[in-house]
Design an enzyme around this catalytic site. Structure first.
Site, PDB file in Angstrom:
ATOM      1  N   GLU A  29      80.795  55.956  44.527  1.00 36.68           N
ATOM      2  CA  GLU A  29      79.764  56.457  43.614  1.00 36.68           C
ATOM      3  C   GLU A  29      80.189  57.688  42.818  1.00 36.68           C
ATOM      4  O   GLU A  29      79.418  58.636  42.672  1.00 36.68           O
ATOM      5  CB  GLU A  29      78.475  56.787  44.396  1.00 36.68           C
ATOM      6  CG  GLU A  29      77.877  55.578  45.056  1.00 36.68           C
ATOM      7  CD  GLU A  29      76.704  55.902  45.967  1.00 36.68           C
ATOM      8  OE1 GLU A  29      75.788  55.083  46.023  1.00 36.68           O
ATOM      9  OE2 GLU A  29      76.711  56.945  46.639  1.00 36.68           O
TER      10      GLU A  29
HETATM   11  C1  TNX Z   1      75.285  54.450  49.326  1.00 32.97           C
HETATM   12  S1  TNX Z   1      77.564  53.490  50.781  1.00 32.97           S
HETATM   13  C2  TNX Z   1      76.152  55.491  49.601  1.00 32.97           C
HETATM   14  C3  TNX Z   1      75.655  56.684  50.299  1.00 32.97           C
HETATM   15  C4  TNX Z   1      74.189  56.577  50.610  1.00 32.97           C
HETATM   16  C5  TNX Z   1      73.864  55.179  51.055  1.00 32.97           C
HETATM   17  C6  TNX Z   1      72.460  55.012  51.507  1.00 32.97           C
HETATM   18  C7  TNX Z   1      78.267  54.554  50.075  1.00 32.97           C
HETATM   19  C8  TNX Z   1      79.694  54.496  50.161  1.00 32.97           C
HETATM   20  N1  TNX Z   1      77.506  55.445  49.403  1.00 32.97           N
HETATM   21  O1  TNX Z   1      75.917  57.825  49.534  1.00 32.97           O
HETATM   22  O2  TNX Z   1      73.895  57.475  51.622  1.00 32.97           O
HETATM   23  O3  TNX Z   1      74.124  54.312  49.993  1.00 32.97           O
HETATM   24  O4  TNX Z   1      72.248  53.752  52.039  1.00 32.97           O
END
Ligand code: TNX
Length: 525
Positions: A329
């Site tokens: 992300e």
């Molecule tokens: C996605 S999964 C994210 C996290 C969040 C999560 C909540 C991932 C690698 N990144 O930053 O906490 O979703 O479900």
């Protein structure tokens, strides 16, 4: 014949009333030999059960590891049985823990049970330890209690031969969104060990908090760790705290995989040191739950001095092989910058002797040789994104599978369950269990799959009771996907074995979601 009478006869036939351990009406048969989670690779039941009594001894090899595992086992059995269960290196009969050469593999074991005793044999201590978890589950659930219980303490007879499908069987705990104390992490480690999980991934930094002391950048922890989601006081692990977690995990044969998420998910670091920001201005601490708004400054050299220091100190504290660099992300980092960043950071991890793990976005850059990518997509993730991960796998990048709509333990079970998020959908117990890691990602060779991991993100979770409720009963399913041969995979038999775990959770004080999909025994809460 009624069931009660049937078990009475069985028990009587085994002569287990000797010693008078069973008060009237409490006689029970041993649990079936295969009633274990994760399902063992091979189970051959037969013969008279073993009866653990006040005269039982725990016989161990004269090795430090076997003695420690023997003491660990005794530590579980003594409070509930009320027996002395002394350890000895002599004799036979009773419970024997043996390390020998043989085709058991790095984590496999053999368990032989009969009227004379139970013998667990393994090549490595980890195998012995996993065998002990199996033995635990073959004993009545009340063995988990910390006060004396009536018994009888029967173990079904036969032979189990067992070894894992995957070498990497992980669970992740997000200690960044909410901080969890060393004691809370230890509690989770004990829960993981019961299901033969062998990797504990700690998500040590995120926008809302930096949770590990770094001597060369002290404000990361003291300031960056000073809050959490919702504005609570947060916290961080001193180096001694972290090492205590590592030691405790090792005593349960789990390897700690520390994660410092980068270049995104870094607001806590950016707030702690203005110079890490491209504009030289430190943002305020953040206690919300948005993602994708922060980025380390890719063009600045100080970024890499900072990361060299962080990785050096963290690697020095970590005996395990891996260092997780996040990489998910990074919505505030351009693609070009992301690729440049990963090209700079991965060699730093290698320089300090660790293997890179990254969330699967790492495959949009160039994964280092030997790196593992952790896939967290959904069934509905685009074919192009899946293909990008599959291509990396074809080129040698190992995969850890954590599909969010399957084993994200922070997803709500249904719309009505109180805790958790639902961005990946609702994940009921059957959905969490019913998929095949070996054939999950189209185009990825089965040999690239190193295992599975169940992440537990903590935006909505702040207590051990919250952790337990989200992890149980889905975590044992993830553990089974990681451990058990694909041939044993079957929801209808799994749900019965899973249901049989509930009295054990009750005895351990683990609260769980009573999924209507699982035939829970009526005697449980
Ligand atoms: C996605 S999964 C994210 C996290 C969040 C999560 C909540 C991932 C690698 N990144 O930053 O906490 O979703 O479900």
């Amino acid at each position: 014949m009624t069931r009660a009478l049937g078990s009475l006869l069985l028990v009587a036939a085994a002569g287990v009333f000797a010693g008078g351990a069973a008060p009237a009406g409490q006689a029970r048969a041993a649990a079936p030999l295969g009633q274990v989670v994760p399902a063992p690779a091979s189970v051959r039941a037969g013969g008279a059960p073993y009866h653990l009594t006040r005269d039982t001894r725990i016989r161990v090899d004269d090795s430090r590891a076997a003695v420690r595992i023997g003491e660990y086992l005794a530590g579980i059995l003594r409070p509930s049985t009320g027996y002395r269960l002394p350890l000895t290196t002599h004799g036979q009969a009773g419970i024997q823990l043996r390390l020998t050469k043989g085709a058991y593999g790095a984590e496999g074991y053999r368990l032989d049970s009969g009227s004379n005793g139970v013998t667990i044999t393994a090549r490595e201590p980890a195998g012995l330890f996993h065998g002990v978890q199996t033995l635990r589950q073959l004993l009545p659930a009340t063995v988990e209690k910390d006060t004396v219980q009536p018994g009888p303490w029967l173990v079904a007879a036969g032979t189990i031969q067992d070894s894992p499908r995957y070498a990497y069987r992980g669970a992740m705990l997000d200690v960044a969104r909410h901080f969890f104390t060393v004691a809370q992490v230890k509690r989770y480690i004990d829960e993981l060990a019961l299901y033969k999980i062998n990797e504990l991934h700690l998500h040590l930094s995120d926008d809302q908090g930096w949770r590990i002391a770094v001597d060369s950048w002290p404000r990361l922890a003291t300031y960056g760790g000073s809050t959490q989601v919702g504005g609570g006081k947060g916290g961080y692990y001193t180096k001694a705290d972290y090492q205590e977690i590592v030691r405790y995990a090792a005593s349960r044969y789990l390897e700690v995989v520390p994660e410092v998420d980068m270049p995104g998910h870094t607001n806590a670091a950016l707030a702690s040191y203005a110079e890490l920001n491209c504009n030289g201005v430190a943002p305020p601490l953040y206690t919300g739950t948005n993602v994708g708004f922060s980025s380390l400054c890719v063009p600045k050299e100080v970024t890499y001095r900072f990361l060299d220091d962080v990785v050096r100190e963290l690697a020095a504290l970590t005996p395990g092989r891996y260092l997780h660099i996040g990489g998910d992300e990074a919505h505030s980092t351009s693609h070009d910058d992301y690729v440049k960043f990963m090209d700079r950071v991965q060699p730093i991890v290698a320089k300090y002797g660790k293997t890179v793990i990254g969330w699967h976005q790492l495959t949009s850059a160039t994964p280092a040789k030997g790196a593992l990518a952790q896939y967290w997509g959904l069934d509905s993730t685009s074919a192009a994104e899946k293909a990008q991960v599959a291509k990396a796998a074809q080129n040698g990048t190992g995969l850890i599978l954590s599909p969010a709509d399957r084993i994200y333990l922070d997803m709500k079970y249904t719309k009505d369950t109180p805790l958790g998020l639902s961005w990946a959908g609702y994940v009921e117990v059957r959905r969490a269990y019913d998929w095949n890691p070996g054939a999950y990602l189209p185009g990825a060779p089965a040999s690239a799959v190193r295992g599975v991991e169940a992440p537990l993100w903590s935006e909505t979770l702040s207590t051990s009771a919250h952790i337990d409720y989200m992890a149980f009963p889905r975590l044992p399913g993830a553990a089974e996907l990681g451990w058990s041969p694909a041939a044993t995979h079957d929801w209808d038999t799994y749900k019965v074995r899973l249901a049989a775990q509930a009295p054990r959770w009750d005895a351990l004080g683990i609260g769980y979601y009573r999924s209507p999909q699982v035939p829970w025994p009526s005697s449980t809460r």
